[in-house]
Scaffold this motif. Structure first.
Motif, short mmCIF file in Angstrom:
data_model
loop_
_atom_site.label_atom_id
_atom_site.label_comp_id
_atom_site.label_asym_id
_atom_site.label_seq_id
_atom_site.Cartn_x
_atom_site.Cartn_y
_atom_site.Cartn_z
N UNK A 288 33.72 44.49 31.88
CA UNK A 288 33.66 43.29 32.71
C UNK A 288 35.07 42.83 33.10
N UNK A 289 35.98 42.86 32.13
CA UNK A 289 37.36 42.48 32.42
C UNK A 289 37.95 43.41 33.48
N UNK A 290 37.65 44.71 33.34
CA UNK A 290 38.15 45.67 34.32
C UNK A 290 37.60 45.42 35.71
N UNK A 291 36.32 45.03 35.79
CA UNK A 291 35.72 44.74 37.09
C UNK A 291 36.41 43.56 37.76
N UNK A 292 36.69 42.51 36.98
CA UNK A 292 37.40 41.34 37.53
C UNK A 292 38.80 41.74 37.99
N UNK A 293 39.48 42.56 37.18
CA UNK A 293 40.82 43.00 37.56
C UNK A 293 40.82 43.84 38.83
N UNK A 294 39.90 44.77 38.94
CA UNK A 294 39.82 45.60 40.14
C UNK A 294 39.53 44.76 41.37
N UNK A 295 38.67 43.76 41.22
CA UNK A 295 38.40 42.85 42.33
C UNK A 295 39.67 42.11 42.75
#
Length: 396
Positions: A288-295
């Motif tokens: 989830x953290x990675x998804x926010x970062x990629x966004x």
């Protein structure tokens, strides 16, 4: 660990060599703050220090009043480092570095000074390494260990341009680790501490497991408590409370009227929030953290060192999910291209080489167009990484 010993030694040697040979001007601001905190007792009055000096003061003329733009923990950590290591500095050279960086080039003691200034980042980096190992098992543990030891993101940001974003990665990793061990409230506290270096980790708090209201309250309260002693500072309120970089979040937008718009990052963040609300266990915390970062990085004109914030998720993805390796490598490739198209001080200038890839490319093709294509590759690959997640494959 025995199989890793030689790799650990090589990784540390690479970090030390780059620490002593690469010089970026930004290293001065953080360490001037550390000097003022440790040697002049400015821990609580740092943000107003320069504005209170005579206008003819060399530091004021060089840096102006708005030098200190980050939350307090960024400078307090450098103050602690200065307090411990300052006796080991070549102190006259340190003062010259702060006041006239051109005069230190080629000085025989410069490598020693740079290594000491960047040493706190090595400490944080080593702790990150051990946390990454705790978060992985079996063959994934060895792969994740090597990936962290040799990941170019933290090596570049910490030991070449000398930025402190490794501390954000450390507290983000601590939040992930404590979330995996079901430690109540500690993950939110870790993200509140991370935000006390730079505010981005506040966006990660709603994606922690457990009660969202409690996590948000605890994380933001931690952040506010660390800010409270500085709220009376005019300099802090004017330059750091809402730093100028924060407006980059809304650069990417869709106009819906003459004066109103849809900020794409916040639009995507809301979508991720609801996906997490409905399918919280379909992804791990670090995913989830990675998804926010990629966004964030897909929709923001980011500074190169900011990418350290997502390094933990990228390393864990590469180590544990072979299906994501190609798009993540595409993301890393576009990131590297964007770095080389930044100003030369962030690449060749680090080694006192006068060359600009942007200018060289611009002779044959608009370099900004090439950078834009790199951003498209980044954003498209980021979408592919997320769409390959179980939240899409099994639940939608």
């Amino acid at each position: 660990m025995k199989n890793l010993t030689i790799w650990i030694i090589i990784a540390i040697v690479i970090r030390v060599v780059l620490s002593g040979t690469a010089l970026h001007p930004d290293i001065r601001g953080h360490n001037l703050a550390g000097f003022l905190v440790a040697q002049r007792g400015q821990a609580l009055s740092l943000y107003d220090y320069l504005s209170r000096q005579p206008r003819a003061d060399p530091w004021v003329m060089l840096y102006r009043d708005d030098l200190f733009i980050y939350p307090p923990l960024a400078y307090l950590v450098h103050g602690l480092s200065n307090l411990v290591l300052y006796p080991l500095y070549p102190q006259a050279l340190f003062n010259t570095l702060i006041t006239d960086i051109g005069q230190v080039i080629g000085h025989p003691d410069l490598p020693r000074l740079l290594i000491l200034l960047k040493f706190p980042y090595l400490v944080a980096d080593i702790i990150c390494f051990f946390i990454v190992r705790r978060l992985t098992v079996g063959k994934h543990q060895f792969a994740a260990s090597l990936l962290w030891l040799f990941n170019p993101i933290t090596i570049y940001a910490s030991y070449m341009i000398g930025q402190f974003d490794i501390f954000l990665a450390l507290f983000i990793l601590l939040a992930i680790y404590f979330a995996s061990t079901s430690r109540a409230f500690l993950p939110a506290i870790m993200l509140g501490l991370a935000a006390s270096f730079k505010p981005f980790p506040l966006f990660l708090i709603p994606f922690l497991p457990g009660s969202k209201p409690k996590n948000i309250i605890i994380g933001i309260l931690t952040y506010i408590l660390l800010m409270t002693p500085y709220l009376g500072s005019t300099g802090y309120r004017q330059y750091a409370l809402l730093a100028p970089q924060t407006d980059k979040i809304t650069y990417s937008k869709i106009l819906v009227s003459g004066s109103q718009y849809l900020p794409l990052f916040f639009l995507g963040l809301v979508v991720l929030f609801w996906l997490n609300h409905f399918f919280p266990k379909k992804l791990t915390t670090w995913e989830w953290f990675g998804a926010v970062g990629l966004l964030f990085f897909s929709l923001t004109h980011f500074h190169p060192q900011w990418f350290v914030w997502i390094a933990p998720s990228l390393v864990l993805w590469l180590a544990t999910d072979q299906h994501k390796r190609l798009p993540i490598l595409a993301i890393l490739g576009s990131y590297c291209l964007l770095i080389f198209l930044f100003e030369p001080s962030l690449t060749f200038g680090l080694f006192n080489i006068d060359f600009s890839l942007f200018a060289a490319v611009n002779r044959f093709y608009p370099a900004d167009h090439l950078a834009s294509l790199a951003r498209a590759l980044f954003a498209g690959s980021a979408i592919a990484v997320f769409l390959s997640n179980r939240v899409v494959n099994k639940s939608m």
